[in-house]
Design a protein around this motif. Structure first.
Motif, PDB file in Angstrom:
ATOM      1  N   GLY A  17      12.360  -4.096  -1.859  1.00 48.09           N
ATOM      2  CA  GLY A  17      12.606  -2.687  -1.549  1.00 48.09           C
ATOM      3  C   GLY A  17      12.153  -1.776  -2.678  1.00 48.09           C
ATOM      4  N   ASN A  18      12.450  -2.166  -3.915  1.00 41.80           N
ATOM      5  CA  ASN A  18      12.021  -1.368  -5.072  1.00 41.80           C
ATOM      6  C   ASN A  18      10.501  -1.278  -5.136  1.00 41.80           C
ATOM      7  OD1 ASN A  18      14.668  -0.990  -5.835  1.00 41.80           O
ATOM      8  ND2 ASN A  18      14.627  -2.543  -7.448  1.00 41.80           N
ATOM      9  N   LEU A  19       9.819  -2.394  -4.861  1.00 39.02           N
ATOM     10  CA  LEU A  19       8.361  -2.413  -4.936  1.00 39.02           C
ATOM     11  C   LEU A  19       7.753  -1.472  -3.898  1.00 39.02           C
ATOM     12  CD1 LEU A  19       5.762  -3.710  -6.134  1.00 39.02           C
ATOM     13  CD2 LEU A  19       5.913  -5.355  -4.260  1.00 39.02           C
ATOM     14  N   THR A  20       8.216  -1.547  -2.668  1.00 36.65           N
ATOM     15  CA  THR A  20       7.636  -0.688  -1.624  1.00 36.65           C
ATOM     16  C   THR A  20       7.953   0.787  -1.885  1.00 36.65           C
ATOM     17  OG1 THR A  20       9.567  -1.058  -0.236  1.00 36.65           O
ATOM     18  CG2 THR A  20       7.658  -2.473   0.140  1.00 36.65           C
ATOM     19  N   ARG A  21       9.173   1.070  -2.307  1.00 36.79           N
ATOM     20  CA  ARG A  21       9.551   2.460  -2.570  1.00 36.79           C
ATOM     21  C   ARG A  21       8.751   3.032  -3.734  1.00 36.79           C
ATOM     22  NH1 ARG A  21      13.591   2.651  -5.683  1.00 36.79           N
ATOM     23  NH2 ARG A  21      14.808   1.109  -4.556  1.00 36.79           N
ATOM     24  N   ASN A  22       8.633   2.273  -4.818  1.00 37.04           N
ATOM     25  CA  ASN A  22       7.916   2.779  -5.995  1.00 37.04           C
ATOM     26  C   ASN A  22       6.415   2.889  -5.746  1.00 37.04           C
ATOM     27  OD1 ASN A  22      10.309   2.950  -7.390  1.00 37.04           O
ATOM     28  ND2 ASN A  22      10.070   0.953  -8.375  1.00 37.04           N
ATOM     29  N   THR A  23       5.850   1.956  -4.982  1.00 33.97           N
ATOM     30  CA  THR A  23       4.412   1.995  -4.711  1.00 33.97           C
ATOM     31  C   THR A  23       4.063   3.189  -3.838  1.00 33.97           C
ATOM     32  OG1 THR A  23       4.357  -0.421  -4.807  1.00 33.97           O
ATOM     33  CG2 THR A  23       2.462   0.659  -3.846  1.00 33.97           C
ATOM     34  N   SER A  24       4.837   3.409  -2.792  1.00 33.36           N
ATOM     35  CA  SER A  24       4.538   4.550  -1.914  1.00 33.36           C
ATOM     36  C   SER A  24       4.777   5.865  -2.638  1.00 33.36           C
ATOM     37  CB  SER A  24       5.378   4.471  -0.639  1.00 33.36           C
ATOM     38  OG  SER A  24       6.753   4.578  -0.962  1.00 33.36           O
ATOM     39  N   ALA A  25       5.797   5.936  -3.472  1.00 35.75           N
ATOM     40  CA  ALA A  25       6.078   7.171  -4.207  1.00 35.75           C
ATOM     41  C   ALA A  25       4.993   7.448  -5.245  1.00 35.75           C
ATOM     42  CB  ALA A  25       7.437   7.084  -4.891  1.00 35.75           C
ATOM     43  N   ALA A  26       4.400   6.399  -5.797  1.00 35.72           N
ATOM     44  CA  ALA A  26       3.375   6.583  -6.830  1.00 35.72           C
ATOM     45  C   ALA A  26       2.152   7.295  -6.255  1.00 35.72           C
ATOM     46  CB  ALA A  26       2.974   5.238  -7.420  1.00 35.72           C
ATOM     47  N   PHE A  27       1.798   7.004  -4.991  1.00 34.07           N
ATOM     48  CA  PHE A  27       0.603   7.622  -4.423  1.00 34.07           C
ATOM     49  C   PHE A  27       0.896   8.940  -3.698  1.00 34.07           C
ATOM     50  CE2 PHE A  27      -0.778   3.202  -4.893  1.00 34.07           C
ATOM     51  CZ  PHE A  27      -1.933   3.415  -5.627  1.00 34.07           C
ATOM     52  N   THR A  28       2.109   9.147  -3.234  1.00 31.68           N
ATOM     53  CA  THR A  28       2.412  10.411  -2.547  1.00 31.68           C
ATOM     54  C   THR A  28       2.636  11.545  -3.532  1.00 31.68           C
ATOM     55  OG1 THR A  28       4.752   9.829  -2.448  1.00 31.68           O
ATOM     56  CG2 THR A  28       3.395   9.301  -0.517  1.00 31.68           C
ATOM     57  N   ASP A  29       3.041  11.227  -4.744  1.00 32.03           N
ATOM     58  CA  ASP A  29       3.324  12.262  -5.731  1.00 32.03           C
ATOM     59  C   ASP A  29       2.119  12.597  -6.613  1.00 32.03           C
ATOM     60  OD1 ASP A  29       5.884  12.263  -4.775  1.00 32.03           O
ATOM     61  OD2 ASP A  29       6.705  11.004  -6.376  1.00 32.03           O
ATOM     62  N   LEU A  30       0.950  12.039  -6.317  1.00 27.05           N
ATOM     63  CA  LEU A  30      -0.221  12.299  -7.157  1.00 27.05           C
ATOM     64  C   LEU A  30      -0.793  13.680  -6.867  1.00 27.05           C
ATOM     65  CD1 LEU A  30      -2.203   8.923  -7.071  1.00 27.05           C
ATOM     66  CD2 LEU A  30      -0.898   9.874  -8.954  1.00 27.05           C
ATOM     67  N   ARG A  31      -1.195  14.357  -7.933  1.00 25.37           N
ATOM     68  CA  ARG A  31      -1.872  15.640  -7.829  1.00 25.37           C
ATOM     69  C   ARG A  31      -3.373  15.402  -7.908  1.00 25.37           C
ATOM     70  NH1 ARG A  31       1.831  17.013 -12.579  1.00 25.37           N
ATOM     71  NH2 ARG A  31       0.013  16.114 -13.531  1.00 25.37           N
ATOM     72  N   PRO A  32      -4.200  16.376  -7.587  1.00 25.02           N
ATOM     73  CA  PRO A  32      -5.660  16.186  -7.685  1.00 25.02           C
ATOM     74  C   PRO A  32      -6.110  15.755  -9.091  1.00 25.02           C
ATOM     75  CG  PRO A  32      -5.200  18.192  -6.485  1.00 25.02           C
ATOM     76  CD  PRO A  32      -3.876  17.664  -6.990  1.00 25.02           C
ATOM     77  N   LYS A  33      -5.456  16.284 -10.102  1.00 22.03           N
ATOM     78  CA  LYS A  33      -5.777  15.913 -11.481  1.00 22.03           C
ATOM     79  C   LYS A  33      -5.516  14.413 -11.686  1.00 22.03           C
ATOM     80  CE  LYS A  33      -4.411  16.958 -16.220  1.00 22.03           C
ATOM     81  NZ  LYS A  33      -3.511  17.721 -17.071  1.00 22.03           N
ATOM     82  N   ASP A  34      -4.441  13.901 -11.116  1.00 20.76           N
ATOM     83  CA  ASP A  34      -4.104  12.482 -11.241  1.00 20.76           C
ATOM     84  C   ASP A  34      -5.117  11.608 -10.498  1.00 20.76           C
ATOM     85  OD1 ASP A  34      -1.838  13.103 -12.748  1.00 20.76           O
ATOM     86  OD2 ASP A  34      -0.604  13.324 -10.941  1.00 20.76           O
TER      87      ASP A  34
END
Length: 145
Positions: A17-34
């Motif tokens: 659960g931690n892996l899926t939550r953290n992985t999806s959050a890592a890509f949804t919170d990216l800005r264009p600069k990131d």
């Protein structure tokens, strides 16, 4: 958070659960600069990687050569013609010596040396006879009855 009461299945499901939550959050919170930064990092790595592999190969080859030089290893080509067969060309001094208390297997070694010497002598005699027979046959071709 206590892990004492959890079973292995509970722990693995929590990690999943931690892996899926953290992985999806890592890509949804990216800005264009990131995203640009991520593309630059991946692109640079893919361009530099072949050079890094070649550098690692050179360093590893040098390390293997140094290890071989330190241990005194020799290649197979250096051994050609230099291999000595035990008991061949040895003097019979060790056969005439007295047996020492801790010298187990001495008689077996002596028997093996004698066997090797005899086998080599027989093979040399056989080859010598074959060569003589072949040369006689060649001469017989030219003789007229």
């Amino acid at each position: 958070m206590s892990l004492e009461g959890e079973s292995i299945g509970d722990t693995l499901s929590r990690w999943g659960g931690n892996l899926t939550r953290n992985t999806s959050a890592a890509f949804t919170d990216l800005r264009p600069k990131d995203y640009i930064r991520l593309v630059i990092i991946v692109g640079t790595y893919s361009l530099i990687r072949p050079w890094l592999v070649k550098l690692g190969q050179k360093l590893q080859t040098k390390a293997h050569e140094n290890d071989a030089a330190e241990t005194g290893e020799i290649s197979a080509n250096e051994l050609r013609g230099k291999i000595e067969i035990p008991g061949v060309g040895d003097s019979d001094e060790d056969e005439e010596e007295e047996a020492k208390p801790g010298d187990w297997g001495r008689n077996a070694r002596v028997r093996q040396r004698k066997f090797v010497r005899e086998a080599l002598q027989k093979e040399e005699d056989r080859l010598r006879d074959e060569q003589a027979d072949e040369s006689d046959k060649e001469i017989e071709q030219f003789l007229v009855d």
